[in-house]
Design an enzyme around this catalytic site. Structure first.
Site, PDB file in Angstrom:
ATOM      1  N   ASP A   1     -30.995 -42.513  -2.388  1.00 58.79           N
ATOM      2  CA  ASP A   1     -29.797 -42.693  -1.589  1.00 58.79           C
ATOM      3  C   ASP A   1     -29.940 -44.021  -0.829  1.00 58.79           C
ATOM      4  OD1 ASP A   1     -27.357 -41.930  -0.299  1.00 58.79           O
ATOM      5  OD2 ASP A   1     -28.521 -41.302   1.439  1.00 58.79           O
ATOM      6  N   ASP A  41     -27.783 -45.266   2.588  1.00 55.03           N
ATOM      7  CA  ASP A  41     -27.679 -45.225   4.048  1.00 55.03           C
ATOM      8  C   ASP A  41     -28.591 -44.135   4.587  1.00 55.03           C
ATOM      9  OD1 ASP A  41     -26.872 -45.778   6.588  1.00 55.03           O
ATOM     10  OD2 ASP A  41     -24.817 -45.102   6.358  1.00 55.03           O
TER      11      ASP A  41
END
Length: 325
Positions: free
Chosen positions: A7, A9
């Site tokens: 991922d 953020d």
């Protein structure tokens, strides 16, 4: 692991800044594994995401990025014939992917679209949502949402995300879309199809999207404590949202993962030791015996609580497990 999926953020960056140790750790991982970057953000093209990551010093190309727009288009391809007219509710990060797949893009329900695909754009307004609603009045028209993130972090705070906009259309048409992004499987399937490999690993900072999605896709998962979810959430995680590994930061990717040691007394007291940390549980009472390092203490406490089969709200949990007094 031969494929590391991560991922963005909360794992690679937070706001405008790279998270400490993330760039170095992922660069090191890329020496022995393919590294892929997975994002629910449908408003940016893969090339835009790659350029953003390059700014932190990572060696990334657009081919290393899988977006929920790409996963959404893969879903479209299973629902309508090639070359169909598709009503796109979203920005260039979505329209460009739909066009590249050979579909004809429209923004008007008057063009009798064969499907609707909806993704986030900060420029979306009532008119765009209304056109999607008009097209979806026909129950035979498929509806794909790139993701259902209720909120997104922006410079000024937390703002409504794509899930909020999808909900507005849902209220008008009385049905829900099929969803491509995390925690649903399509984005994980798209990543595996792209990068291949036999032993993937997924890294995220959220239990409800990243870890749950990886678990449902059958991919071992890492929760890194540099983003949203922290110790309290880890201890309370339900069975579908429990990570395979928990790391303080991404330096842990190249460190040996400690062994979890379990034992039980005749009176039923159970003990879990990880590193120098030991946690005990008798009945519904969970207590820290040896604190060790914070990350090993959390690993020990989580293992003990998860394996008890008891809900967290029914336990008396030592606050030291989650940083309390």
């Amino acid at each position: 692991m031969d494929v590391v999926l991560t991922d963005l953020d909360g794992v690679v960056y937070r706001g405008r800044n790279a998270i400490p140790h993330a760039v170095e750790a992922l660069t090191r991982a890329s020496l022995t594994a393919r590294v892929g970057y997975i994002t629910n953000n449908a408003s940016r093209r893969p090339s835009d995401v790659a350029e953003h990551l390059q700014g932190y010093g990572l060696e990334v190309s657009a081919d290393d990025v899988v977006t929920s727009s790409q996963a959404g288009v893969r879903l479209l391809e299973t629902l309508v014939p090639a070359g169909s007219t598709v009503l796109v509710t979203g920005g260039v990060g979505l329209t460009s992917i739909v066009e590249q797949a050979g579909f004809t893009v429209t923004t008007s329900a008057d063009d009798a679209p064969a499907a609707v695909i909806q993704g986030f754009s900060p420029d979306l307004g009532w008119t765009h949502l209304a056109e999607a609603s008009f097209a979806l009045a026909d129950p035979q028209v498929p509806w794909v949402a790139t993701n259902m993130d209720w909120s997104i972090p922006v410079e000024r705070g937390i703002a409504p995300g794509n899930g909020t906009l999808v909900s507005a259309v849902h209220q008008a048409v009385g049905r829900m879309p099929v969803v491509a992004g995390k925690p649903e499987r399509p984005i994980f399937d798209a990543a595996i199809a792209r990068f291949g490999g036999e032993h993937p690993l997924f890294i995220g900072d959220r239990l409800d999207t990243d870890i749950k999605g990886a678990n449902d896709a059958g991919i071992p998962s890492v929760l890194v404590l540099t983003g949203i979810d922290q110790a309290k959430q880890v201890l309370a995680a339900d069975q579908r949202s429990r990570p395979t590994y928990v790391l303080q930061d991404l330096r842990g990717l190249s460190a040996p993962y400690p062994v979890t040691v379990r034992r039980q007394d005749p009176d039923g007291t159970r003990y879990v030791t990880v590193g120098d940390a030991t946690v005990a549980m008798h009945g519904h009472v969970v207590r820290v015996l040896d604190a060790g390092t914070p990350i090993d203490l959390l690993r020990a406490g989580a293992a003990l609580i998860w394996e008890s089969g008891l809900a967290i709200y029914g336990l008396d949990v030592d606050p030291k497990l989650y940083g309390g007094e």
